[in-house]
Design a protein around this motif. Sequence first.
Motif, mmCIF file in Angstrom:
data_model
loop_
_atom_site.group_PDB
_atom_site.id
_atom_site.type_symbol
_atom_site.label_atom_id
_atom_site.label_comp_id
_atom_site.label_asym_id
_atom_site.label_seq_id
_atom_site.Cartn_x
_atom_site.Cartn_y
_atom_site.Cartn_z
ATOM 1 N N ARG A 56 -4.288 -3.388 8.147
ATOM 2 C CA ARG A 56 -3.893 -3.901 9.354
ATOM 3 C C ARG A 56 -4.655 -4.708 9.964
ATOM 4 O O ARG A 56 -4.384 -6.005 10.395
ATOM 5 C CB ARG A 56 -3.118 -2.645 10.022
ATOM 6 C CG ARG A 56 -2.289 -3.387 11.451
ATOM 7 C CD ARG A 56 -2.038 -2.442 12.455
ATOM 8 N NE ARG A 56 -1.047 -1.316 11.809
ATOM 9 C CZ ARG A 56 0.362 -1.425 11.750
ATOM 10 N NH1 ARG A 56 0.814 -2.384 12.678
ATOM 11 N NH2 ARG A 56 0.959 -0.392 11.243
ATOM 12 N N SER A 107 1.187 4.630 0.977
ATOM 13 C CA SER A 107 0.674 5.687 1.937
ATOM 14 C C SER A 107 1.466 6.740 2.000
ATOM 15 O O SER A 107 1.811 7.386 0.942
ATOM 16 C CB SER A 107 0.849 4.842 3.362
ATOM 17 O OG SER A 107 0.057 5.518 4.387
ATOM 18 N N TYR A 134 0.774 -1.070 0.024
ATOM 19 C CA TYR A 134 -0.275 0.073 0.122
ATOM 20 C C TYR A 134 0.803 1.424 -0.069
ATOM 21 O O TYR A 134 1.540 1.416 0.887
ATOM 22 C CB TYR A 134 -0.907 -0.048 1.339
ATOM 23 C CG TYR A 134 -1.714 1.222 1.318
ATOM 24 C CD1 TYR A 134 -2.689 1.524 0.392
ATOM 25 C CD2 TYR A 134 -1.850 2.112 2.650
ATOM 26 C CE1 TYR A 134 -3.587 2.720 0.399
ATOM 27 C CE2 TYR A 134 -2.713 2.994 2.810
ATOM 28 C CZ TYR A 134 -3.370 3.379 1.850
ATOM 29 O OH TYR A 134 -4.341 4.444 1.898
ATOM 30 N N ARG A 194 5.716 4.941 3.169
ATOM 31 C CA ARG A 194 5.318 6.092 3.393
ATOM 32 C C ARG A 194 6.272 7.310 2.609
ATOM 33 O O ARG A 194 6.985 7.817 3.740
ATOM 34 C CB ARG A 194 5.300 6.269 5.079
ATOM 35 C CG ARG A 194 4.057 5.506 5.482
ATOM 36 C CD ARG A 194 4.100 5.414 6.967
ATOM 37 N NE ARG A 194 3.321 4.924 7.770
ATOM 38 C CZ ARG A 194 2.954 4.993 8.933
ATOM 39 N NH1 ARG A 194 4.041 5.327 9.944
ATOM 40 N NH2 ARG A 194 2.042 4.076 9.620
ATOM 41 N N ARG A 220 -5.185 8.182 4.374
ATOM 42 C CA ARG A 220 -4.100 7.189 4.039
ATOM 43 C C ARG A 220 -4.135 6.374 5.512
ATOM 44 O O ARG A 220 -3.644 5.149 5.261
ATOM 45 C CB ARG A 220 -2.814 7.804 3.508
ATOM 46 C CG ARG A 220 -2.837 8.497 2.179
ATOM 47 C CD ARG A 220 -2.996 7.475 1.202
ATOM 48 N NE ARG A 220 -3.320 8.106 -0.194
ATOM 49 C CZ ARG A 220 -2.838 7.526 -1.242
ATOM 50 N NH1 ARG A 220 -2.247 6.339 -1.246
ATOM 51 N NH2 ARG A 220 -3.307 8.047 -2.368
ATOM 52 N N ILE A 277 6.635 -1.089 7.724
ATOM 53 C CA ILE A 277 6.448 0.120 7.400
ATOM 54 C C ILE A 277 7.641 0.545 6.743
ATOM 55 O O ILE A 277 8.746 0.599 7.445
ATOM 56 C CB ILE A 277 5.977 1.098 8.501
ATOM 57 C CG1 ILE A 277 4.779 0.389 9.197
ATOM 58 C CG2 ILE A 277 5.925 2.388 8.354
ATOM 59 C CD1 ILE A 277 4.175 1.347 10.487
ATOM 60 N N GLU A 309 -4.550 2.467 6.038
ATOM 61 C CA GLU A 309 -3.630 1.568 6.533
ATOM 62 C C GLU A 309 -4.372 0.735 7.880
ATOM 63 O O GLU A 309 -3.903 -0.474 8.328
ATOM 64 C CB GLU A 309 -2.294 2.231 7.464
ATOM 65 C CG GLU A 309 -1.382 2.790 6.182
ATOM 66 C CD GLU A 309 -0.267 3.438 7.145
ATOM 67 O OE1 GLU A 309 -0.100 3.107 8.246
ATOM 68 O OE2 GLU A 309 0.451 3.915 6.312
ATOM 69 N N PHE A 344 3.611 -0.783 4.010
ATOM 70 C CA PHE A 344 3.183 0.419 4.012
ATOM 71 C C PHE A 344 4.297 1.031 3.778
ATOM 72 O O PHE A 344 5.278 1.384 4.388
ATOM 73 C CB PHE A 344 2.516 0.808 5.056
ATOM 74 C CG PHE A 344 1.236 -0.043 5.657
ATOM 75 C CD1 PHE A 344 0.369 -0.492 4.827
ATOM 76 C CD2 PHE A 344 1.067 -0.153 7.097
ATOM 77 C CE1 PHE A 344 -0.653 -1.256 5.371
ATOM 78 C CE2 PHE A 344 0.023 -0.696 7.598
ATOM 79 C CZ PHE A 344 -0.858 -1.294 6.725
#
Length: 214
Positions: free
Chosen positions: A133, A110, A108, A143, A125, A203, A129, A141
Amino acid sequence: MHVFVTGGTGYIGSHLIPELLARGHRVTALTRQESANRLAPGCRIVVGDALNAASYVQQIEGADVLVHLVGVAHPGPRKAADFRSVDLASAGAALTAAMEAGINHLLYLSVAQPAPVMQAYIAARAEGERLIRASGIAASFLRPWYVLGPGHHWPLLLLPAYRLFEHLPPTREAARRFGLIDIEQMVRALVRAVENPPTGVRIWGVPEILLAAG
């Protein structure tokens, strides 16, 4: 790997798909009919609606990863409603499609967070998430804050300020979280995330994206 991409004709997707193909991956991309001719040669085309999982879920069975890149172009404060009706809604549809098709990894795109500006964008966004999750699917993710490239150069004017803030202890962490990356770095990090799926949720902030890009 078999990679299914939503948002493949956009700014980042149009750079990512050729790189995935060049690395030997099989790529299927979701697109609207009028945009199909903008996809890279060698990419399998699925015509559907990114806001409607039922329009493409049957076309992604067997994919190793779903890369979700759909979002409003050139985000700005005046597009707050679009962030929920497009960005968040398409993320929900992608999650539904991935779960129904048995996809093991959802990547994704984000945005860096928390942030003191662009609150509606950040909120949409972040909610995307949270939905992903909560589903339990393995997810990555990414970012970034701003991705420099063709037609996306204005933040270069801020580089002197970035350099200063990176060296000041009170602002160092924020400066790194909102650091600028270029499209080549973004693509390399996306490829790395595709090829190295997590077992849970991973992340990739700006420092991790830069590290992955080498």
